[in-house]
Design an enzyme around this catalytic site. Structure first.
Site, PDB file in Angstrom:
ATOM      1  N   GLU A 109     -69.338  23.640 -27.085  1.00 13.21           N
ATOM      2  CA  GLU A 109     -68.604  24.257 -27.546  1.00 13.21           C
ATOM      3  C   GLU A 109     -68.158  25.641 -26.484  1.00 13.21           C
ATOM      4  O   GLU A 109     -68.752  26.759 -26.644  1.00 13.21           O
ATOM      5  CB  GLU A 109     -68.736  24.983 -28.865  1.00 13.21           C
ATOM      6  CG  GLU A 109     -67.399  25.824 -29.252  1.00 13.21           C
ATOM      7  CD  GLU A 109     -67.771  26.407 -30.900  1.00 13.21           C
ATOM      8  OE1 GLU A 109     -66.745  27.165 -31.291  1.00 13.21           O
ATOM      9  OE2 GLU A 109     -68.951  26.753 -31.032  1.00 13.21           O
ATOM     10  N   LYS A 115     -66.539  20.725 -28.880  1.00 15.29           N
ATOM     11  CA  LYS A 115     -65.685  21.663 -29.849  1.00 15.29           C
ATOM     12  C   LYS A 115     -64.908  22.652 -28.961  1.00 15.29           C
ATOM     13  O   LYS A 115     -65.531  23.465 -28.264  1.00 15.29           O
ATOM     14  CB  LYS A 115     -67.010  22.514 -30.974  1.00 15.29           C
ATOM     15  CG  LYS A 115     -65.888  23.252 -31.760  1.00 15.29           C
ATOM     16  CD  LYS A 115     -66.742  23.770 -33.012  1.00 15.29           C
ATOM     17  CE  LYS A 115     -65.807  24.761 -33.892  1.00 15.29           C
ATOM     18  NZ  LYS A 115     -66.765  24.945 -35.175  1.00 15.29           N
TER      19      LYS A 115
END
Length: 300
Positions: A176, A213
């Site tokens: 992420e 993400k």
């Protein structure tokens, strides 16, 4: 669900991932949004107890199940807790929801337009403990504030190094590198980040897969090449500060990307609600996010 079934659900399941991983610094804000003021608790233990009650209420709700919520990201304390006497990962798996664990320990100070993750000296032990509890994967967050190529390259390098360590421990990493959606150079950040991630994906050992993400891109379709890359199991998106309606609209413009929302999922929930009111509010949010994840305005 066994590991293979969880992998298949993440690769092709229709739905989204719920982010229930607010940690120390963001917990008071999450509780306040839930209608619990800081005066309701006097120390960290009481605070974390209240946030665990909120998460338990969500998990036990009849509307929270694997039909539309295919995964859930947990804070470490939540993973170690129970719901109705069952370990939280077990409770999720029994509802058809794949459990993940947030493993980062916060961010370094900004340098070169980015914030790297703080060191993770106990990562191997946390991965082993999480795997023993039935957790499928992890999530680790960095933040990009400006289009500094050196900084973004450093974020991606660190993220993939941690990702490989997690893979070696037997879990699936969600990488992420969040782009701050308020960045004045957001579009350039998205492009530089995409290209750096593509290089890192191409360098992975053959057969290796990770999840990503990402912030919803300024220009829809920017991350199509990541969605299509054979080393990517799934691309999910954070809401990044958008309110739920806007986040879902932006999500629907990006094919192959599903939600992994936190605040946008929880924003209508209140401690004071009856169970019927709570389930109705949660169910409405789930339906809206599910639609943004599965009903796309673009298919090509």
């Amino acid at each position: 669900m066994n590991h293979a079934e969880m992998t298949e659900k993440m690769a092709a399941g229709h739905g989204f991932i719920a982010a229930l991983d607010q940690s120390g610094g963001s917990t008071p804000k999450a509780l306040k949004g839930y209608g619990v003021e800081e005066s309701a608790y006097s120390n960290d233990e009481e605070m974390f107890g209240l946030i665990h009650e909120m998460r338990s209420r969500i998990i036990r709700s009849a509307v929270f199940n694997g039909d539309k919520v295919i995964g859930a990201i947990l804070f470490e304390r939540t993973m170690d807790g129970t719901v109705d006497g069952k370990p939280v990962p077990t409770a999720l798996i029994e509802k058809g929801v794949v459990p993940f664990i947030k493993v980062d320990k916060g961010l370094e100070d900004e340098a070169n337009g980015v914030q790297l993750m703080k060191p993770l000296p106990e990562l191997d032990a946390l991965v082993a403990r999480s795997k023993a509890l039935g957790v499928f994967g992890t999530k680790e967050r960095s933040v990009i504030h400006s289009a500094n190529a050196e900084g973004i390259a450093a974020v991606v390098k660190q993220q993939f190094e941690v990702g490989l360590q997690i893979l070696a421990g037997g879990l699936m990493p969600i990488i992420e590198p969040e782009v701050n959606i308020k960045s004045e150079t957001r579009e350039a950040c998205d492009t530089i980040l995409r290209d750096e991630i593509l290089k890192a994906l191409d360098a992975l050992p053959e057969g290796t897969r990770v999840m990503l993400k990402l912030s919803l891109p300024k220009v829809p379709g920017t991350f199509d090449a990541l969605v299509d890359h054979p080393a990517v199991l799934r691309v999910v998106a954070l809401s990044g500060g958008y309110a739920r309606p806007e986040a879902c609209v932006e999500l629907s413009k990006n094919r192959g990307i599903i939600a992994s929302f936190s605040r946008a999922l929880l924003e209508d929930l209140r401690y004071q609600m009856s169970e019927a009111e709570f389930d109705a509010a949660l169910g409405g949010a789930i339906d809206e996010i599910f639609a943004g994840s599965t009903q796309k305005l673009v298919t090509a």
